[in-house]
Design a protein around this motif. Structure first.
Motif, PDB file in Angstrom:
ATOM      1  N   LEU A  67       0.836  -1.192   0.000  1.00 28.94           N
ATOM      2  CA  LEU A  67       0.000   0.000   0.000  1.00 28.94           C
ATOM      3  C   LEU A  67       0.871   1.243   0.000  1.00 28.94           C
ATOM      4  CD1 LEU A  67      -1.351  -2.206   2.260  1.00 28.94           C
ATOM      5  CD2 LEU A  67      -3.264  -0.643   1.904  1.00 28.94           C
ATOM      6  N   LYS A  68       0.382   2.283  -0.660  1.00 29.81           N
ATOM      7  CA  LYS A  68       1.100   3.549  -0.749  1.00 29.81           C
ATOM      8  C   LYS A  68       0.156   4.682  -0.385  1.00 29.81           C
ATOM      9  CE  LYS A  68       3.862   6.236  -4.058  1.00 29.81           C
ATOM     10  NZ  LYS A  68       4.330   6.291  -5.469  1.00 29.81           N
ATOM     11  N   ARG A  69       0.667   5.684   0.290  1.00 27.89           N
ATOM     12  CA  ARG A  69      -0.182   6.795   0.689  1.00 27.89           C
ATOM     13  C   ARG A  69      -0.550   7.673  -0.504  1.00 27.89           C
ATOM     14  NH1 ARG A  69      -1.360   7.509   5.848  1.00 27.89           N
ATOM     15  NH2 ARG A  69       0.009   6.714   7.510  1.00 27.89           N
ATOM     16  N   HIS A  70      -1.808   8.128  -0.486  1.00 28.25           N
ATOM     17  CA  HIS A  70      -2.289   9.071  -1.498  1.00 28.25           C
ATOM     18  C   HIS A  70      -3.248  10.027  -0.800  1.00 28.25           C
ATOM     19  CE1 HIS A  70      -3.662  10.755  -5.258  1.00 28.25           C
ATOM     20  NE2 HIS A  70      -4.913  10.502  -4.930  1.00 28.25           N
ATOM     21  N   ASP A  71      -2.915  11.305  -0.835  1.00 28.46           N
ATOM     22  CA  ASP A  71      -3.711  12.312  -0.130  1.00 28.46           C
ATOM     23  C   ASP A  71      -3.908  11.947   1.344  1.00 28.46           C
ATOM     24  OD1 ASP A  71      -3.921  13.816  -2.414  1.00 28.46           O
ATOM     25  OD2 ASP A  71      -5.891  13.039  -2.986  1.00 28.46           O
ATOM     26  N   GLY A  72      -2.863  11.391   1.950  1.00 26.43           N
ATOM     27  CA  GLY A  72      -2.901  11.070   3.371  1.00 26.43           C
ATOM     28  C   GLY A  72      -3.519   9.737   3.732  1.00 26.43           C
ATOM     29  N   ASN A  73      -4.005   8.991   2.737  1.00 22.96           N
ATOM     30  CA  ASN A  73      -4.654   7.698   2.990  1.00 22.96           C
ATOM     31  C   ASN A  73      -3.886   6.562   2.320  1.00 22.96           C
ATOM     32  OD1 ASN A  73      -7.017   8.829   4.350  1.00 22.96           O
ATOM     33  ND2 ASN A  73      -7.593   9.603   2.319  1.00 22.96           N
ATOM     34  N   TRP A  74      -3.909   5.385   2.956  1.00 21.18           N
ATOM     35  CA  TRP A  74      -3.286   4.204   2.356  1.00 21.18           C
ATOM     36  C   TRP A  74      -4.168   3.685   1.230  1.00 21.18           C
ATOM     37  CZ3 TRP A  74       1.556   3.475   3.289  1.00 21.18           C
ATOM     38  CH2 TRP A  74       2.106   3.780   4.539  1.00 21.18           C
ATOM     39  N   ARG A  75      -3.541   3.372   0.105  1.00 23.41           N
ATOM     40  CA  ARG A  75      -4.260   2.822  -1.036  1.00 23.41           C
ATOM     41  C   ARG A  75      -3.470   1.647  -1.615  1.00 23.41           C
ATOM     42  NH1 ARG A  75      -7.805   4.698   1.147  1.00 23.41           N
ATOM     43  NH2 ARG A  75      -9.270   6.338   0.494  1.00 23.41           N
ATOM     44  N   LEU A  76      -4.186   0.634  -2.092  1.00 27.33           N
ATOM     45  CA  LEU A  76      -3.570  -0.602  -2.565  1.00 27.33           C
ATOM     46  C   LEU A  76      -2.840  -0.430  -3.887  1.00 27.33           C
ATOM     47  CD1 LEU A  76      -6.588  -2.818  -1.616  1.00 27.33           C
ATOM     48  CD2 LEU A  76      -4.252  -3.314  -0.878  1.00 27.33           C
ATOM     49  N   LEU A  77      -1.712  -1.124  -3.997  1.00 27.00           N
ATOM     50  CA  LEU A  77      -0.932  -1.158  -5.233  1.00 27.00           C
ATOM     51  C   LEU A  77      -1.132  -2.498  -5.928  1.00 27.00           C
ATOM     52  CD1 LEU A  77       2.441   0.337  -3.949  1.00 27.00           C
ATOM     53  CD2 LEU A  77       0.709   1.509  -5.323  1.00 27.00           C
ATOM     54  N   LEU A  78      -0.783  -2.547  -7.206  1.00 23.19           N
ATOM     55  CA  LEU A  78      -0.815  -3.815  -7.931  1.00 23.19           C
ATOM     56  C   LEU A  78       0.387  -4.651  -7.507  1.00 23.19           C
ATOM     57  CD1 LEU A  78      -1.616  -2.798 -11.615  1.00 23.19           C
ATOM     58  CD2 LEU A  78      -3.194  -3.694  -9.898  1.00 23.19           C
ATOM     59  N   LYS A  79       0.258  -5.954  -7.632  1.00 19.48           N
ATOM     60  CA  LYS A  79       1.378  -6.851  -7.356  1.00 19.48           C
ATOM     61  C   LYS A  79       2.247  -6.967  -8.601  1.00 19.48           C
ATOM     62  CE  LYS A  79      -0.823  -9.570  -3.812  1.00 19.48           C
ATOM     63  NZ  LYS A  79      -0.449 -10.710  -2.989  1.00 19.48           N
ATOM     64  N   GLY A  80       3.521  -7.272  -8.397  1.00 19.37           N
ATOM     65  CA  GLY A  80       4.430  -7.444  -9.521  1.00 19.37           C
ATOM     66  C   GLY A  80       4.007  -8.576 -10.432  1.00 19.37           C
ATOM     67  N   ASP A  81       3.243  -9.525  -9.889  1.00 23.01           N
ATOM     68  CA  ASP A  81       2.796 -10.657 -10.692  1.00 23.01           C
ATOM     69  C   ASP A  81       1.887 -10.212 -11.839  1.00 23.01           C
ATOM     70  OD1 ASP A  81       3.825 -11.585  -8.287  1.00 23.01           O
ATOM     71  OD2 ASP A  81       2.797 -13.482  -8.491  1.00 23.01           O
ATOM     72  N   PHE A  82       1.250  -9.060 -11.703  1.00 19.64           N
ATOM     73  CA  PHE A  82       0.419  -8.566 -12.795  1.00 19.64           C
ATOM     74  C   PHE A  82       1.273  -8.313 -14.026  1.00 19.64           C
ATOM     75  CE2 PHE A  82      -2.789  -7.876  -9.621  1.00 19.64           C
ATOM     76  CZ  PHE A  82      -3.986  -7.882 -10.311  1.00 19.64           C
ATOM     77  N   GLU A  83       2.467  -7.780 -13.821  1.00 12.59           N
ATOM     78  CA  GLU A  83       3.365  -7.522 -14.936  1.00 12.59           C
ATOM     79  C   GLU A  83       3.789  -8.836 -15.600  1.00 12.59           C
ATOM     80  OE1 GLU A  83       6.612  -5.168 -13.617  1.00 12.59           O
ATOM     81  OE2 GLU A  83       5.355  -3.460 -13.036  1.00 12.59           O
ATOM     82  N   SER A  84       4.028  -9.856 -14.789  1.00 13.46           N
ATOM     83  CA  SER A  84       4.391 -11.165 -15.332  1.00 13.46           C
ATOM     84  C   SER A  84       3.248 -11.739 -16.154  1.00 13.46           C
ATOM     85  CB  SER A  84       4.742 -12.124 -14.192  1.00 13.46           C
ATOM     86  OG  SER A  84       5.856 -11.664 -13.476  1.00 13.46           O
ATOM     87  N   MET A  85       2.007 -11.563 -15.633  1.00 15.29           N
ATOM     88  CA  MET A  85       0.829 -12.037 -16.355  1.00 15.29           C
ATOM     89  C   MET A  85       0.696 -11.335 -17.701  1.00 15.29           C
ATOM     90  SD  MET A  85      -2.455 -10.852 -17.189  1.00 15.29           S
ATOM     91  CE  MET A  85      -2.698  -9.577 -15.953  1.00 15.29           C
ATOM     92  N   ALA A  86       0.889 -10.005 -17.690  1.00 15.56           N
ATOM     93  CA  ALA A  86       0.767  -9.237 -18.930  1.00 15.56           C
ATOM     94  C   ALA A  86       1.854  -9.630 -19.920  1.00 15.56           C
ATOM     95  CB  ALA A  86       0.842  -7.749 -18.621  1.00 15.56           C
TER      96      ALA A  86
END
Length: 200
Positions: free
Chosen positions: A166-185
């Motif tokens: 998770l990474k902060r955005h406008d002061g709130n934690w928000r979910l990131l994509l997993k690296g496996d998505f890149e492998s899938m693509a």
């Protein structure tokens, strides 16, 4: 054809959308806030409220997801096979319209399409658990939650470790994509770049 490449995505989304057991004593304030976001995401995921799920994703994650599939659609279009990608996104008739979707709307259509082509998706969520193990704060705005996932497959129980970032955005934690998505693509792209041997 797209369905072949969706199984890794299904597995990844299943890991993200699992029942959560949190060890409160092991989490600091930042980890607790991040875990609350994951909990809310899970509730929305199980209720198939894709708009709310999108709202809990980091904007960078939504943009990256769109970029992956736009690149895939462009490659498929060169071979006249763009429908193999576009069919997942109901109501999108061509690559031009595909590119014009806002990242959040793109995510919503993606999730709806995934649910439509894979009835097992919802069952996977119901049958799986995610137990919090610990948190790693990489820097002030980036946090990784480590968990143990379990799922019954027939009479056998499978368990593995998983990480939610998770990474902060406008002061709130928000979910990131997993690296496996890149492998899938990357695996899916091979279908349209001639690096994968075609099979019947």
């Amino acid at each position: 054809m797209v369905r072949k490449y969706l199984w890794p995505v299904i597995g990844l989304l299943t890991v993200t959308g699992l029942a959560v057991s949190f060890a409160e004593e092991a989490a600091d304030a930042a980890a607790k806030d991040a875990m609350a976001v994951v909990e809310q995401y899970i509730l929305n995921l199980r209720g198939q409220d894709w708009e709310k799920c999108a709202g809990l994703m980091h904007p960078d994650a939504l943009t990256d997801l769109k970029k992956m599939f736009v690149e895939l659609a462009e490659l498929a279009e060169k071979q006249g096979a763009e429908k193999t990608v576009l069919n997942l996104f109901e109501g999108v008739e061509n690559v031009k319209a595909f590119k014009e979707l806002e990242p959040q709307s793109f995510f919503v259509r993606f999730m709806k399409g995934l649910s439509r082509v894979s009835p097992q998706f919802k069952d996977n969520l119901a049958e799986s658990t995610w137990e919090f193990v610990g948190a790693i704060k990489e820097r002030g705005d980036l946090l990784h939650l480590v968990g143990r996932t379990s799922r019954m497959i027939g009479d056998s129980k499978t368990t593995k470790m998983a990480v939610e970032s998770l990474k902060r955005h406008d002061g709130n934690w928000r979910l990131l994509l997993k690296g496996d998505f890149e492998s899938m693509a990357a695996t899916a792209k091979k279908r349209y770049t001639g690096h994968e041997k075609k099979t019947e």
